[in-house]
Design a protein around this motif. Structure first.
Motif, PDB file in Angstrom:
ATOM      1  N   LEU A   1      -2.570  16.702   5.568  1.00 24.60           N
ATOM      2  CA  LEU A   1      -3.642  15.960   6.224  1.00 24.60           C
ATOM      3  C   LEU A   1      -3.277  15.647   7.674  1.00 24.60           C
ATOM      4  CD1 LEU A   1      -6.324  14.369   6.279  1.00 24.60           C
ATOM      5  CD2 LEU A   1      -5.020  12.393   5.444  1.00 24.60           C
ATOM      6  N   LYS A   2      -2.069  15.158   7.892  1.00 25.09           N
ATOM      7  CA  LYS A   2      -1.621  14.810   9.246  1.00 25.09           C
ATOM      8  C   LYS A   2      -1.683  16.041  10.154  1.00 25.09           C
ATOM      9  CE  LYS A   2       2.078  12.154  11.440  1.00 25.09           C
ATOM     10  NZ  LYS A   2       2.135  12.517  12.756  1.00 25.09           N
TER      11      LYS A   2
ATOM     12  N   ARG B   1      -6.700   3.758  -0.422  1.00 25.61           N
ATOM     13  CA  ARG B   1      -5.405   3.096  -0.245  1.00 25.61           C
ATOM     14  C   ARG B   1      -4.284   3.894  -0.901  1.00 25.61           C
ATOM     15  NH1 ARG B   1      -2.688  -0.506  -3.463  1.00 25.61           N
ATOM     16  NH2 ARG B   1      -1.115  -1.751  -2.397  1.00 25.61           N
ATOM     17  N   SER B   2      -4.485   4.306  -2.168  1.00 25.93           N
ATOM     18  CA  SER B   2      -3.396   4.956  -2.906  1.00 25.93           C
ATOM     19  C   SER B   2      -3.765   6.314  -3.511  1.00 25.93           C
ATOM     20  CB  SER B   2      -2.930   4.041  -4.037  1.00 25.93           C
ATOM     21  OG  SER B   2      -3.969   3.906  -4.996  1.00 25.93           O
ATOM     22  N   GLY B   3      -5.038   6.662  -3.467  1.00 25.44           N
ATOM     23  CA  GLY B   3      -5.470   7.938  -4.037  1.00 25.44           C
ATOM     24  C   GLY B   3      -6.307   7.810  -5.294  1.00 25.44           C
TER      25      GLY B   3
ATOM     26  N   GLY C   1      -2.885   8.454  -0.707  1.00 24.80           N
ATOM     27  CA  GLY C   1      -3.729   7.650   0.180  1.00 24.80           C
ATOM     28  C   GLY C   1      -3.077   7.232   1.476  1.00 24.80           C
ATOM     29  N   ILE C   2      -3.680   6.224   2.098  1.00 21.93           N
ATOM     30  CA  ILE C   2      -3.198   5.765   3.406  1.00 21.93           C
ATOM     31  C   ILE C   2      -1.803   5.155   3.311  1.00 21.93           C
ATOM     32  CG2 ILE C   2      -4.197   3.424   3.386  1.00 21.93           C
ATOM     33  CD1 ILE C   2      -5.092   3.999   6.335  1.00 21.93           C
TER      34      ILE C   2
ATOM     35  N   ARG D   1       1.039   6.379   5.903  1.00 19.98           N
ATOM     36  CA  ARG D   1       1.767   5.477   6.798  1.00 19.98           C
ATOM     37  C   ARG D   1       3.266   5.571   6.614  1.00 19.98           C
ATOM     38  NH1 ARG D   1      -1.695   5.432  10.569  1.00 19.98           N
ATOM     39  NH2 ARG D   1      -3.494   4.097  10.330  1.00 19.98           N
ATOM     40  N   ASP D   2       3.724   6.141   5.493  1.00 21.22           N
ATOM     41  CA  ASP D   2       5.163   6.307   5.230  1.00 21.22           C
ATOM     42  C   ASP D   2       5.728   7.587   5.827  1.00 21.22           C
ATOM     43  OD1 ASP D   2       5.428   3.904   3.932  1.00 21.22           O
ATOM     44  OD2 ASP D   2       5.208   4.764   1.924  1.00 21.22           O
ATOM     45  N   LEU D   3       4.873   8.420   6.428  1.00 20.37           N
ATOM     46  CA  LEU D   3       5.359   9.689   7.007  1.00 20.37           C
ATOM     47  C   LEU D   3       6.345   9.445   8.131  1.00 20.37           C
ATOM     48  CD1 LEU D   3       2.188  11.957   7.210  1.00 20.37           C
ATOM     49  CD2 LEU D   3       4.179  12.276   5.764  1.00 20.37           C
TER      50      LEU D   3
END
Length: 98
Positions: free
Chosen positions: A9-10, A65-67, A91-92, A96-98
């Protein structure tokens, strides 16, 4: 269609690939933290399908949020004839952990 992980996705967002990016979290969650997706909360989705009609045969990537909610949204849209729906795994929070 196969689901998508946050790394893919990123990469796709950075390349500005063409797809409908949909966030099915509640408005307050979206306001707190968003990735620029169109926000239609999961509970509102059945009442706002007409907004997505032009994307019936195009790729739609959904996140929450989590999928979990986006997984439900994917199943719902597929049941309504949308043919290229993908869920963002994790999810997000995972993004955000990437």
């Amino acid at each position: 269609m196969e689901d998508i992980d946050v790394k893919e996705l990123k990469e796709r967002l950075e390349k500005k690939d063409k797809f409908l990016f949909l966030d099915v979290r509640e408005e307050w969650e979206y306001e707190d933290d968003n990735l620029g997706a169109k926000n239609i909360p999961l509970a509102d989705l059945p009442h706002r399908l007409e907004e997505l009609d032009s994307y019936k045969d195009q790729e739609i990537i959904i996140h929450c949020r989590s999928g979990a909610r986006s997984g439900n949204a994917k199943k719902f849209l597929e049941s309504k004839g949308f043919s290229q729906v993908r869920n963002v795994l994790g999810g997000i929070m995972a993004y955000r952990d990437l």
